[in-house]
Scaffold this active site. Structure first.
Site, PDB file in Angstrom:
ATOM      1  N   HIS A 228       0.829  -1.212   0.000  1.00 49.46           N
ATOM      2  CA  HIS A 228       0.000   0.000   0.000  1.00 49.46           C
ATOM      3  C   HIS A 228       0.864   1.262   0.000  1.00 49.46           C
ATOM      4  O   HIS A 228       0.694   2.148  -0.851  1.00 49.46           O
ATOM      5  CB  HIS A 228      -0.908  -0.028   1.228  1.00 49.46           C
ATOM      6  N   GLU A 229       1.791   1.352   0.941  1.00 49.97           N
ATOM      7  CA  GLU A 229       2.598   2.566   1.075  1.00 49.97           C
ATOM      8  C   GLU A 229       3.606   2.715  -0.070  1.00 49.97           C
ATOM      9  O   GLU A 229       3.851   3.826  -0.546  1.00 49.97           O
ATOM     10  CB  GLU A 229       3.321   2.565   2.427  1.00 49.97           C
TER      11      GLU A 229
ATOM     12  N   HIS B  89       1.951   4.369  -3.048  1.00 49.32           N
ATOM     13  CA  HIS B  89       1.883   5.826  -2.935  1.00 49.32           C
ATOM     14  C   HIS B  89       3.197   6.452  -3.409  1.00 49.32           C
ATOM     15  O   HIS B  89       3.202   7.420  -4.175  1.00 49.32           O
ATOM     16  CB  HIS B  89       1.656   6.241  -1.479  1.00 49.32           C
TER      17      HIS B  89
END
Length: 209
Positions: A28-29, A32
């Protein structure tokens, strides 16, 4: 099942739980960070966030909170919206990259789980099966939760794309977002659990042959 109960009753499964949530948060991170870089902003890259090393993305306090109360967070990925190529859509693209990556993870690990179930002869207690199932579950939860349009969640960046006449709503959410989020976590958990559970049930009906 609370984590410490799981740890006491089934330590290997508790370890699989920890690894699965670390993998989901890292994906997820990282997403980004890589989308911010592709959009022309090097802020995350300079802070060492364009990596799949979990140590760069897992927040110790957020992880402890996740274990203790079932709600946690990863390290927020910094980016400068003024450096993004797409000035209007750029922040939304960076923010939605996280939930989008969890959707990809859901599909990928779901396909792997289906193949293992279809062509393997492993018992339901097998650690690999449980690990893959946990990866599917955690990716669903991270995706759905972060799509909520409540600051500081990823979905809140979509509010900036609303027409000018809705800016009062945007200002309200920006001002009271954290309070709303806390209320959702502690008071709206039954509703969130039903929604997440329904999506998980649907996913596993598709995955399990």
């Amino acid at each position: 099942m609370p984590f410490f109960t799981l740890l006491a009753n089934n330590p290997p499964l508790a370890l699989a739980w920890v690894l699965a949530i670390i993998v989901a948060i890292t994906i997820h991170e990282f997403s980004h960070a890589i989308v911010a870089k592709l959009q022309g902003d090097s802020t995350a890259e300079l802070e060492g966030r364009v990596t799949l090393n979990p140590l760069s993305h897992v927040d110790p306090w957020g992880f402890i909170a996740l274990v203790l109360v079932g709600f946690g967070w990863g390290k927020p990925v910094p980016f400068n919206p003024y450096n993004l190529k797409a000035r209007r859509w750029g922040p939304a693209l960076v923010s939605l990259a996280g939930p989008a990556s969890n959707l990809v993870g859901l599909v990928l690990f779901g396909v792997i789980l289906r193949l293992v179930l279809q062509f393997g002869s492993l018992p339901n207690t097998n650690l690999l099966l449980n690990f893959l199932a946990l990866l599917v579950q955690f990716n669903i939860v991270l995706m759905l939760f972060n799509l909520l349009p409540v600051p500081p969640l990823d979905g809140s960046k979509l509010l900036a794309l609303l027409p000018e006449r809705y800016q009062g709503i945007v200002a309200f959410f920006n001002k009271y977002g954290f309070i709303i989020l806390v209320g959702l976590v502690f008071l709206g958990q039954p509703l969130l659990s039903r929604v997440f559970g329904a999506v998980q049930d649907l996913a596993f009906r598709v995955i399990v042959p």
